[in-house]
Every structure is written in C-alpha cells, then in structure tokens.
Design an enzyme around this catalytic site. Structure first.
Site, mmCIF file in Angstrom:
data_model
loop_
_atom_site.group_PDB
_atom_site.id
_atom_site.type_symbol
_atom_site.label_atom_id
_atom_site.label_comp_id
_atom_site.label_asym_id
_atom_site.label_seq_id
_atom_site.Cartn_x
_atom_site.Cartn_y
_atom_site.Cartn_z
ATOM 1 N N SER A 104 -2.350 5.317 -1.940
ATOM 2 C CA SER A 104 -1.537 6.433 -1.420
ATOM 3 C C SER A 104 -0.648 7.011 -2.534
ATOM 4 O O SER A 104 -0.335 6.327 -3.508
ATOM 5 C CB SER A 104 -0.683 5.930 -0.262
ATOM 6 N N PHE A 116 -7.675 0.001 0.862
ATOM 7 C CA PHE A 116 -8.498 -0.651 1.886
ATOM 8 C C PHE A 116 -9.740 0.156 2.257
ATOM 9 O O PHE A 116 -10.699 -0.385 2.777
ATOM 10 C CB PHE A 116 -7.661 -0.893 3.161
ATOM 11 N N LYS A 144 -7.038 -6.362 -8.287
ATOM 12 C CA LYS A 144 -6.157 -6.708 -7.156
ATOM 13 C C LYS A 144 -6.612 -5.820 -5.991
ATOM 14 O O LYS A 144 -6.217 -4.671 -5.878
ATOM 15 C CB LYS A 144 -4.699 -6.410 -7.542
ATOM 16 N N CYS A 178 -10.396 9.492 1.324
ATOM 17 C CA CYS A 178 -9.521 10.402 0.577
ATOM 18 C C CYS A 178 -10.168 11.771 0.438
ATOM 19 O O CYS A 178 -9.511 12.738 0.099
ATOM 20 C CB CYS A 178 -9.201 9.837 -0.787
ATOM 21 N N GLU A 186 -5.208 -6.104 0.401
ATOM 22 C CA GLU A 186 -5.033 -7.356 1.151
ATOM 23 C C GLU A 186 -5.496 -7.214 2.599
ATOM 24 O O GLU A 186 -5.534 -8.178 3.349
ATOM 25 C CB GLU A 186 -3.575 -7.831 1.080
ATOM 26 N N ARG A 187 -5.874 -5.976 2.991
ATOM 27 C CA ARG A 187 -6.251 -5.780 4.397
ATOM 28 C C ARG A 187 -7.734 -6.086 4.670
ATOM 29 O O ARG A 187 -8.091 -6.429 5.776
ATOM 30 C CB ARG A 187 -5.899 -4.352 4.828
HETATM 31 P P1 NAD Z 1 -1.833 1.840 -0.374
HETATM 32 O O1 NAD Z 1 -1.185 2.742 -1.358
HETATM 33 O O2 NAD Z 1 -1.052 1.338 0.766
HETATM 34 O O3 NAD Z 1 -2.410 0.532 -1.114
HETATM 35 C C1 NAD Z 1 -3.196 0.619 -2.274
HETATM 36 C C2 NAD Z 1 -2.967 -0.629 -3.125
HETATM 37 O O4 NAD Z 1 -1.600 -0.664 -3.537
HETATM 38 C C3 NAD Z 1 -3.244 -1.931 -2.383
HETATM 39 O O5 NAD Z 1 -3.935 -2.806 -3.248
HETATM 40 C C4 NAD Z 1 -1.863 -2.434 -2.048
HETATM 41 O O6 NAD Z 1 -1.789 -3.844 -2.010
HETATM 42 C C5 NAD Z 1 -1.006 -1.897 -3.176
HETATM 43 N N1 NAD Z 1 0.380 -1.637 -2.764
HETATM 44 C C6 NAD Z 1 0.799 -1.213 -1.547
HETATM 45 N N2 NAD Z 1 2.136 -1.080 -1.534
HETATM 46 C C7 NAD Z 1 2.571 -1.415 -2.765
HETATM 47 C C8 NAD Z 1 3.862 -1.455 -3.373
HETATM 48 N N3 NAD Z 1 4.958 -1.120 -2.708
HETATM 49 N N4 NAD Z 1 3.946 -1.830 -4.659
HETATM 50 C C9 NAD Z 1 2.839 -2.161 -5.353
HETATM 51 N N5 NAD Z 1 1.597 -2.145 -4.826
HETATM 52 C C10 NAD Z 1 1.448 -1.760 -3.559
HETATM 53 O O7 NAD Z 1 -3.157 2.612 0.125
HETATM 54 P P2 NAD Z 1 -4.147 2.206 1.294
HETATM 55 O O8 NAD Z 1 -3.477 2.426 2.613
HETATM 56 O O9 NAD Z 1 -4.780 0.910 1.021
HETATM 57 O O10 NAD Z 1 -5.282 3.328 1.084
HETATM 58 C C11 NAD Z 1 -5.228 4.601 1.677
HETATM 59 C C12 NAD Z 1 -4.699 5.633 0.721
HETATM 60 O O11 NAD Z 1 -5.483 5.645 -0.467
HETATM 61 C C13 NAD Z 1 -4.790 7.044 1.272
HETATM 62 O O12 NAD Z 1 -3.616 7.732 0.943
HETATM 63 C C14 NAD Z 1 -5.993 7.637 0.554
HETATM 64 O O13 NAD Z 1 -5.986 9.039 0.432
HETATM 65 C C15 NAD Z 1 -5.875 6.981 -0.772
HETATM 66 N N6 NAD Z 1 -7.140 6.983 -1.480
HETATM 67 C C16 NAD Z 1 -7.286 7.843 -2.528
HETATM 68 C C17 NAD Z 1 -8.478 7.918 -3.185
HETATM 69 C C18 NAD Z 1 -8.658 8.869 -4.336
HETATM 70 O O14 NAD Z 1 -9.644 8.740 -5.030
HETATM 71 N N7 NAD Z 1 -7.751 9.793 -4.593
HETATM 72 C C19 NAD Z 1 -9.551 7.098 -2.810
HETATM 73 C C20 NAD Z 1 -9.367 6.216 -1.750
HETATM 74 C C21 NAD Z 1 -8.153 6.160 -1.083
#
Ligand code: NAD
Length: 496
Positions: free
Chosen positions: A225, A148, A172, A280, A175-176
């Site tokens: 994450s 998000f 994909k 991040c 969704e937020r």
């Molecule tokens: P998230 O992991 O909750 O979601 C990321 C994606 O995964 C979304 O599209 C979501 O729909 C999907 N997802 C969530 N739960 C899932 C599941 N159980 N099974 C399959 N798919 C699933 O992350 P977020 O809260 O949207 O973003 C924040 C996180 O992203 C933080 O931890 C941040 O550090 C990280 N991030 C990392 C980078 C990097 O380059 N390393 C960059 C941006 C964000």
C-alpha cells in the site's frame, strides 16, 4: 496447529518468537500460525545471504540461469499444489490462482535469459590502443517485501532476476498468506540453488525495519500500500539503500460515446471484480463521457453482473472468492455505505451476499455505484474490493483532467473506436500503464511494470529490463596494455 517458520540458509527454522493467526478467508476459520521474526532471526538470514554472496557472484551466469530453468519446471510440475495453497489462504479461485502463477513463471522465463541480459557494453579503441567496457555487477544482499494479494507472482517479480544477476536474497512475504510463497521458495532450493542464496523470513514491521536499517542490505524492492511504500522508500533511501517501492492504485477507464459497449462491459466485469477487486491493476472507476454512454454501459454491466458468482475458492464455478480478512470486509462495505450516504446510487449491491455453508467467510458480491463524484471518499481512496464506481463527465478532456489529478497513477484505459482520441490519451495521460480497449494493461515479463505519481516511489519499475538495472550496478572499465614487445612503433605516451 501448523506454524509456518522461516527458510534460512536452505533450512526450515521454527524460531517462532511471536506468532500470528493465518485464516482461511473462505470459511473465516484460523488454519495456521505464522512466525513473526525477531531482529535476531532476520540478522541470521542477512548473515547467511552475505556468506553465500562471494561464491554465487562468481558462479558463471549460464550456471545461475540453469537453476532458473529447473525452477520453472518445478513450478509447472507443482502448479496444482501452489494454486491450492493460494486458494486456502488468499481465497482466490483456482483459475485465477493459475493465472497468477503463470504470470510469475513468465518472470522466471525472463530470468533464464540472464546471460544475454548481462552481456554489458563494449567499445574498442576509445583512444589509441585503449578499450572500454561497462559491466553489470550484482549488489550483494538484497531484500524484497511483498503484499498479500499476489503471494506467488509478486515475489517472482523480484528474486528470480535478483538471484540470476548474482545477488543473494531475503524475502519478507505477507504475513496474511505466506504458505504458497514458502512452498515456492523451497522449490527454488530444490532446483539446486546453493545454501544462503535465497532466504525467507516471515514477519511484520520488526522484520521489515531490521532489513531497512541493516548496512549489509544493499537494496530493497517493496510492493504494497502507498503509506507503507512511502515509509519504506524514505527509510531505505535515508539509510543509503537503493529502493523501489510500488504502492496503491485507483485505475480509471474512460468510456467514450463511440465505444463498443458490449466489449467494454464484458472487459470491465472481469477487470473490476476478478480476484474480488484485490488487484493493484483492478479497474475500479469508470469515467463515462456523456450521460448516454453512462446509461448504456450501466445497463450492460447490470445485465452482465447478474451471473457473477461469489463463493469459496474450492468451487471453481465461482467467479471470485472472499476478501482477505474480516477487517478488510468491513472496510470495503464501509466504502459502499459512505458512497450511499454521500448521495451516490448503489445500482448493484453486493453487501451481505448469501454463500450457503460459508456464512463466516469474508464475502462481498460485485457492486456497482453510479453518480459518484470526485469529492467522495469512495472515489478518492483505493477500495480494494469488488466495487466499481461510475463518475459522469461531459468531455474527454474533463475525464483526462480527473485522472491526472488523482493521487495514484498506476493503470488506466480508454474504450473507444476513435484512433485519434486513443493516441492523444495514451500520449498525454499521467499514468504509468495504459490500455486501449484493454482493461488490465499489465505489461508482459519482458517489459517492466510500474505506476506514476504515488503509485511508485523510485526510478526503476519492477521486473523486465528495469529489474536488470535495479539489481546490478554498472562498472565501466578502461583498459590499455602498454607492451612494446608485441607491435613495432606502438605509442605509449599518455593520450590527451
Ligand atoms: P501492505 O502495505 O499492508 O503490506 C505490504 C507489506 O508491507 C507486507 O509484507 C507487510 O507485512 C508490510 N508492512 C505492513 N505494514 C507495515 C509497517 N507499518 N511497516 C513495515 N512494513 C509493513 O499491503 P497489502 O494489504 O498486503 O497489499 C495490498 C496493497 O498493495 C494495495 O494497496 C495494492 O494496491 C498494493 N499493491 C500494489 C501493487 C503494485 O504493483 N503497485 C501490486 C500489488 C499490490
């Protein structure tokens, strides 16, 4: 209320089998609904991408790049609208959203360079009358799953390069806050991309799992994450797909006693609290070497933080906006509570700020916590909010050991005037992206982005040169033309 659907084969579909609320975090009100794709809808997107692949793969690369030139223009022409959409659903202030979009556009610019990047390698006469070359062929249907916190930029890390390399893409998004991502994808279609080359399915785990298990999907890029990144990497790899999965972070800044404290404090305020710390690469932990350095820095941070303004995205005089959801707000304030309960000192407390007229928004003000120790949860875990913790150590060696033993290794930096210390630090620290007097060392688009340890699963980093390798597979061709008619005395016995 508007429902955000999917974009498959160049068309907007409202296959809204299930839906979820999308909030405006500045007000705390539901503003839209987003469709959550079923397995069938995702399969429809995969089929569209697969059908588009043969023609797109054979489209000259200069023509593919021309679509990216047009796309870049459309992104610039629509910047204001995109920033508004980011603000509405993410809460980012317009100057911050504009920065995110600019970083995304730079990835499109790099993709415009594809004819040069895909030239391959050639060696003449590797044997008698034998030539050999390596070329980089597209993989086919590839997918991206994004978080998000950068709804415009992170998808732009992925699909411009994947597509210009000749692949067809399924995105994909989170969704937020899907609206800016959808709007941008539509601009790519408007730039002249053939139907089916770019598809967007909104959704949750159902959509993700369909992409991870379908044999037609050749590669998956993920950003989000760490627990989900690990799951994506393990599942995609077990299913024979190429995968890069970027995860969470806890980015440390070492403050040496000789640092320029004014510069360090100013840099840290932007890097820790900008975008509400939902980056991040947010600088979320200071490691001060010596009590004197810690005290000096904290005093300057306290002064600088007095003018920090948190509020709705629509007021560009605010420094940062709300957090993404109420649940996340509770999580972030929970970390501040736990630090306090564990004996740390809350120096600046951003819990429950007053934002007049926006009482239901998800706001936390800039928070500074001193005397945090490595055993505390507030040190170990990624907070992902406007919270900066300070850990005190006695030596640079201790500071480096602390950073090296943390599970994450995304970004780090050092503030010092000592070139020898800076060089030793950057050479030895076990972190993927390093700054020297630079708090957010995010690589530009023509380098690649990625952390070490549990901040990245996979071998290749995101965007830049690594992305060309990620979205193509190498083929090496060795060629000989045994035609005796052209040259007298040609030898065609097979060489040993
Ligand atoms: P998230 O992991 O909750 O979601 C990321 C994606 O995964 C979304 O599209 C979501 O729909 C999907 N997802 C969530 N739960 C899932 C599941 N159980 N099974 C399959 N798919 C699933 O992350 P977020 O809260 O949207 O973003 C924040 C996180 O992203 C933080 O931890 C941040 O550090 C990280 N991030 C990392 C980078 C990097 O380059 N390393 C960059 C941006 C964000």
């Amino acid at each position: 209320m508007k429902t955000i659907g999917h974009m498959i084969n160049g068309e907007l579909l409202d296959n809204a089998e299930r839906t979820q609320d999308v909030y405006n975090p500045s007000t705390g009100q539901v503003s839209k609904q987003v469709a959550l794709a079923s397995q069938q809808t995702v399969e429809q997107a995969i089929a569209a991408a697969q059908a588009a692949f043969p023609a797109w793969r054979n489209t000259p690369v200069a023509k593919r790049a021309r679509v990216m030139f047009k796309f870049k223009q459309l992104l610039e022409d629509n910047a204001e609208k995109i920033c508004e959409l980011i603000g509405e659903e993410h809460g980012k202030i317009s100057h911050d959203a504009a920065g995110e979009l600019q970083r995304g556009i730079e990835n499109v610019e790099y993709a415009c360079y594809a004819p040069e990047l895909l030239k391959g390698e050639h060696s003449k006469n590797v044997g008698p009358d034998i030539d050999s070359w390596s070329e980089f062929q597209p993989l086919g249907v590839v997918a991206g799953i994004t978080p998000f916190n950068f709804p415009a930029m992170v998808p732009l890390w992925m699909y411009p390069m994947a597509i210009v390399c000749g692949n067809c893409f399924i995105l994909k998004p989170s969704e937020r806050d899907p609206s800016s991502t959808m709007f941008i994808a539509q601009l790519l279609i408007d730039a002249g991309l053939p139907q089916g080359v770019m598809n967007v399915v909104n959704g949750d785990k159902v959509a993700v799992d369909t992409l991870l298990h379908d044999d037609r999907v050749m590669a998956v890029s993920f950003v989000g994450s760490t627990p989900i990144a690990e799951y994506i990497y393990a599942t995609a790899s077990a299913n024979g797909k190429r995968c890069q999965a970027l995860g969470g972070a806890k980015n440390h800044a070492i403050i040496m006693p000789d640092a320029d404290m004014d510069n360090a404090a100013q840099a840290l305020i932007g890097a820790a609290f900008g975008s509400s710390g939902e980056r991040c690469m947010a600088l979320s932990c200071v490691v001060a070497v010596g009590d004197q350095a810690a005290d000096q820095l904290i005093e300057k941070l306290q002064t600088g933080m007095q003018s920090l303004k948190v509020g709705p995205y629509s007021d560009s005089s605010n420094d940062f906006g709300p957090l993404i959801t109420k649940a996340h707000l509770q999580k972030v304030t929970g970390y501040i509570d736990s630090a306090e309960n564990d004996g740390a000192t809350v120096v600046v407390d951003g819990r429950n700020p007053t934002v007049a007229g926006y009482e239901d928004g998800y706001y936390v003000g800039g928070t500074l916590i001193d005397n945090v120790t490595p055993e505390m949860v507030s040190y170990k875990e990624e907070i992902f909010g406007p919270v900066l913790v300070v850990v005190r150590v006695d030596t640079m060696q201790q500071a480096m050991e602390l950073i090296d033993s943390h599970e994450y290794g995304n970004g780090t930096c050092i503030f010092t005037r000592d070139g020898e210390a800076a060089r030793y630090f950057s050479d030895n620290i076990k972190v993927g992206m390093v700054g020297i007097n630079v708090p957010l060392p995010v690589p530009v688009s023509y380098h690649s982005f990625g952390g070490w340890k549990r901040s990245l699963f996979g071998d290749l980093h995101a965007y830049g040169p690594d992305s060309v390798r990620f979205y193509t597979k190498r083929k090496t061709i060795t060629q000989r033309w045994p035609s005796a008619g052209v040259r007298e005395g040609a030898q065609f016995a097979f060489p040993s």
